[in-house]
Design an enzyme around this catalytic site. Structure first.
Site, PDB file in Angstrom:
ATOM      1  N   ASP A   1      50.526  69.909  41.036  1.00 13.74           N
ATOM      2  CA  ASP A   1      51.475  69.735  39.803  1.00 13.74           C
ATOM      3  C   ASP A   1      51.337  70.937  38.975  1.00 13.74           C
ATOM      4  OD1 ASP A   1      53.325  68.342  38.383  1.00 13.74           O
ATOM      5  OD2 ASP A   1      51.836  67.188  37.301  1.00 13.74           O
TER       6      ASP A   1
ATOM      7  N   MET B   1      48.672  56.356  31.633  1.00 13.87           N
ATOM      8  CA  MET B   1      47.655  55.639  32.065  1.00 13.87           C
ATOM      9  C   MET B   1      46.732  55.656  30.966  1.00 13.87           C
ATOM     10  SD  MET B   1      46.622  57.480  35.898  1.00 13.87           S
ATOM     11  CE  MET B   1      45.328  56.272  36.156  1.00 13.87           C
TER      12      MET B   1
ATOM     13  N   GLY C   1      49.490  58.769  27.440  1.00 14.29           N
ATOM     14  CA  GLY C   1      50.221  58.783  28.534  1.00 14.29           C
ATOM     15  C   GLY C   1      50.448  57.541  29.175  1.00 14.29           C
TER      16      GLY C   1
END
Length: 411
Positions: free
Chosen positions: A237, A125, A123
């Site tokens: 989220d 990060m 991803g």
């Protein structure tokens, strides 16, 4: 052989080779693009990659929602390093060296007290690896912060905050975080390894779930939110991608990367900007207002809508349009999409998706009661209820390769 490969999104697995000396590729929604994406947040021509000798240059083509490389928004053009992750809307694209890179560059190495086995996902990060915790001999998922981001202390602090927030949760329906650590400048934290995939993996295959299975999943997620209320955390989220499944089918809420802690007034401020998934965020989250647990209830309502009806309430050409619809538009009534669902389910969905937080369920506890009533009504209409998977089922049945898409979303 340099290539780009879709690691998360509708086109997952699609790749494009860039080994020619003059390789060039445009990625976007237009059918004339070299790599075509169906992501509603991608622009018609989103970005371009060009090879210049041994160097690759990525150029954002004035996209609506921007192109992010390793978590950083591209302004104009940027040199693209091998191993980088490109985010376009909700699609993740990896820039890889060759097929051997699928296991990850760190596979086989030791980090802290862990042996890294294989990469589960990537991803913006960093990466998540399946790893063996040496001291206890147990398999875990190890989340590792991208080395480039460790140079910026704010990213390190964000990473550690996420680990600490996840560590506050001790609930059967929340993924368990074991420990956080650092080894020679590399930051990581370990969590339980689950190979049941995510709820999104299941709906991606069949479009939607049976009303009973969807309700069972949402009920377990609501129990996780009930606990989140008690510890004063807003997840921010909630979506099918972040509901992970054990091999036996139990639900684990995951990814607290943008979670917020309530202040002494019982609110979570969005002073650092609006983050989240446009298709699932509440109206107040889309407006950048203060949040509380009712924002997560709205997002769980969108998730419920998606699971039983096979579509999200709102879509649009870009994130801004979708967020405006979250604020101002009413979703298509579920009964008009599928008139065969029990009345109690329509009532629950309608209340979860109220525009004003004050009109939604005041707590996850009250939502749980109504979801249990939906299951009772389903029992009377659909026959005997299938047993809810036992949480006692082993979390690790065998060391097989998991679906992987979920782990990309943890980053």
């Amino acid at each position: 052989m340099p290539r780009i490969v879709v690691e998360r999104g509708s086109e997952k697995g699609v790749s494009l080779n860039l080994d020619a000396p003059d390789a060039s590729a445009i990625v976007g929604r237009l059918k004339s693009c070299n790599l075509v994406l169906t992501d509603g947040l991608a622009s018609r021509t989103h970005f371009k990659i060009e090879r210049c000798g041994e160097t690759f240059i990525l150029t954002d083509l004035n996209s609506h929602n921007g192109t992010h490389v390793n978590g950083i928004k591209v302004e104009g053009e940027v040199e693209l390093p091998l191993g980088a992750t490109i985010r376009v809307g909700e699609t993740l694209i990896g820039f890889r060296a060759d097929n051997r890179d699928e296991e990850g560059m760190l596979a086989g190495k030791r980090l802290g007290g862990y042996h890294l086995v294989t990469r589960l996902g990537t991803g913006g990060m960093g990466e998540v690896y399946k790893a063996m915790q040496i001291a206890l001999g147990r398999v875990v998922a190890l989340k590792i912060l991208n080395a480039d981001l460790t140079k910026d202390r704010s990213f390190v602090e964000k990473f550690l905050r996420e680990a600490r927030a996840a560590g506050k949760f001790n609930h059967p329906n929340v993924i368990h975080v074991h420990e956080a650590g650092e080894d020679q400048g590399t930051y990581f934290y370990s969590m339980e390894f689950l190979d049941g995939g995510s709820v999104q993996d299941q709906v991606a295959k069949g479009g939607k779930l049976s009303p009973r299975r969807a309700t069972e999943i949402v009920l377990q997620a609501a129990r996780a939110l009930e606990y989140a209320e008690k510890v004063g955390i807003v997840h921010c989220d909630i979506k099918p991608d972040n509901l992970m499944l054990t091999p036996g089918g139990d639900v684990r809420l995951a990814d607290l990367g943008i979670a917020k802690t309530l202040n002494d007034k019982g609110k979570a401020e969005q002073s650092d900007g609006v983050f989240g998934s446009p298709h699932y965020m509440s109206p107040e989250q889309a407006r950048g207002l203060s949040l509380d647990h009712r924002s997560d209830i709205y997002s769980l309502g969108v998730t419920y809508y998606r699971l039983v009806l096979g579509k999200v309430p709102f879509s649009g050409k870009d994130a801004r349009e979708i967020m405006e619809k979250q604020v101002y538009d009413e979703p298509m009534p579920p009964r008009r999409i599928d008139s065969t669902l029990p009345p109690a389910l329509y009532n629950v969905l309608g209340r979860m998706l109220k525009k004003r937080a004050a009109d939604r369920y005041s707590s996850a506890s009250s939502l749980i009661k109504d979801l249990e009533s939906v299951l009772t009504q389903l029992d009377h209409t659909d026959g005997p209820r299938s047993p809810v998977p036992s949480s006692k089922i082993s979390r690790i049945t065998r060391l097989r390769k998991p679906p992987g898409s979920f782990w990309s979303l943890l980053l």
